[in-house]
Design a protein around this motif. Structure first.
Motif, PDB file in Angstrom:
ATOM      1  N   VAL A   1      -0.244  -7.504   4.379  1.00  0.00           N
ATOM      2  CA  VAL A   1       0.544  -6.384   3.866  1.00  0.00           C
ATOM      3  C   VAL A   1       1.974  -6.453   4.403  1.00  0.00           C
ATOM      4  CG1 VAL A   1       0.804  -3.874   3.780  1.00  0.00           C
ATOM      5  CG2 VAL A   1      -1.469  -4.905   3.594  1.00  0.00           C
TER       6      VAL A   1
ATOM      7  N   ILE B   1       4.501  -0.867   3.151  1.00  0.00           N
ATOM      8  CA  ILE B   1       3.665   0.331   3.169  1.00  0.00           C
ATOM      9  C   ILE B   1       4.539   1.567   3.025  1.00  0.00           C
ATOM     10  CG2 ILE B   1       3.664   0.329   5.711  1.00  0.00           C
ATOM     11  CD1 ILE B   1       0.906   1.737   5.510  1.00  0.00           C
TER      12      ILE B   1
ATOM     13  N   TRP C   1       4.538   5.660   3.317  1.00  0.00           N
ATOM     14  CA  TRP C   1       3.721   6.689   3.961  1.00  0.00           C
ATOM     15  C   TRP C   1       4.446   8.020   4.083  1.00  0.00           C
ATOM     16  CZ3 TRP C   1       6.412   8.005   8.370  1.00  0.00           C
ATOM     17  CH2 TRP C   1       7.280   7.037   8.883  1.00  0.00           C
TER      18      TRP C   1
ATOM     19  N   ILE D   1       0.849  -1.188   0.000  1.00  0.00           N
ATOM     20  CA  ILE D   1       0.000   0.000   0.000  1.00  0.00           C
ATOM     21  C   ILE D   1       0.886   1.240   0.000  1.00  0.00           C
ATOM     22  CG2 ILE D   1      -1.765   1.318   1.243  1.00  0.00           C
ATOM     23  CD1 ILE D   1      -2.698  -1.184   2.552  1.00  0.00           C
TER      24      ILE D   1
END
Length: 299
Positions: free
Chosen positions: A143, A146, A148, A117
């Motif tokens: 997951v 990630i 961010w 993600i």
């Protein structure tokens, strides 16, 4: 068609809605890139509805820079719970705040295929970071990656929580969830997490567990004598997802007598330490010893 890239084409909401209609009966699409088209929340909702209800092949979806907003994120979260093929999801630059990302974090519990993600360039703050860290740290979450960065509202605490997700996942998978189960079943009298790599997320889970097992409906028997049973946190290889509700059910009709808790040398913030203290020392009849030598605390 297996791969469709139509990014930076000024599709706007009308073009996004038309694209959703075209994809309604597509059963071969594997990758869809519609980044930077400003399709907005309504077209996003139409698009993800088709992908969640009809499409079972899509693995990569790039919706970055489309101004999808809270409603689009909520509809996407619903799609994530239903879709069984998503592997990569890109949501950069979509005005996502912590309230919006909370729904996405909850959806991760139901999706077992998503592995990556990206939520960069958004308005997520520490609270959203904590929600994501807790969701990503569950053993059942698939997951592994990630992104961010460029969420300026995420402070040191949020960055720390997200940064230690791999450690949290390992802890919960190999020993911490088993520790909580043992506490609820009345098998443990001493909790010793000294020299363990734990932080706020684990302590918050422990605080919530103590709250349930020490509720008025659960009888507690306590002794001032320290036993040798489970003096160290147990090591196990269970990957089961533990919920507070399941912990509470384990604690029913169990005499739980935790006499000592050792937190020596841990690094905790007030967001976990305050709830933990509120639950662990509400009455001297419940906990005899609490050791916190060398605990590093910050706000």
């Amino acid at each position: 068609v297996q791969i469709l890239k139509c990014g930076k084409n000024d599709l706007l909401p009308e073009g996004g809605a038309y694209l959703a209609y075209l994809l309604k009966s597509n059963y071969t699409l594997v990758s869809l890139d519609v980044q930077d088209n400003q399709i907005g929340p309504d077209a996003t909702s139409l698009l993800v509805e088709q992908l969640s209800n009809e499409n079972r092949t899509l693995e990569t979806l790039n919706l970055s820079w489309n101004d999808i907003g809270p409603q689009g994120i909520q509809d996407l979260a619903d799609a994530v719970t239903k879709n069984e093929s998503f592997k990569e999801l890109y949501l950069d630059g979509n005005h996502i705040d912590s309230m919006s990302v909370s729904g996405l974090a909850k959806a991760l519990h139901y999706n077992l295929t998503l592995t990556s993600i990206s939520i960069c360039h958004n308005q997520i703050d520490d609270n959203g970071a904590f929600e994501l860290a807790n969701a990503l740290g569950k053993p059942s979450c698939s997951v592994r990656n990630i992104k961010w960065h460029d969420n300026p509202l995420i402070g040191v605490a949020g960055r720390t929580a997200l940064g230690r997700v791999p450690q949290l996942k390992r802890n919960r998978k190999y020993w911490f969830d088993e520790l909580l189960k043992g506490v609820c079943k009345g098998r443990i009298s001493t909790i010793d997490v000294e020299d363990r790599c734990i932080a706020d997320e684990e302590i918050l889970l422990l605080a919530r567990t103590l709250k349930h097992i020490w509720s008025p409906s659960s009888p507690v028997v306590c002794s001032s004598t320290r036993t040798s049973a489970s003096t160290r946190a147990p090591v196990a290889s269970s990957s089961s997802l533990l919920s507070i509700a399941s912990l509470a059910s384990m604690a029913d009709n169990v005499d739980t007598s935790i006499q000592a808790i050792y937190l020596n040398g841990t690094s905790l913030r007030s967001r976990s330490l305050v709830p933990f203290l509120q639950e662990s020392i509400p009455s001297p009849a419940r906990l005899v010893r609490l050791y916190m030598n060398g605990v590093a605390t910050t706000l």
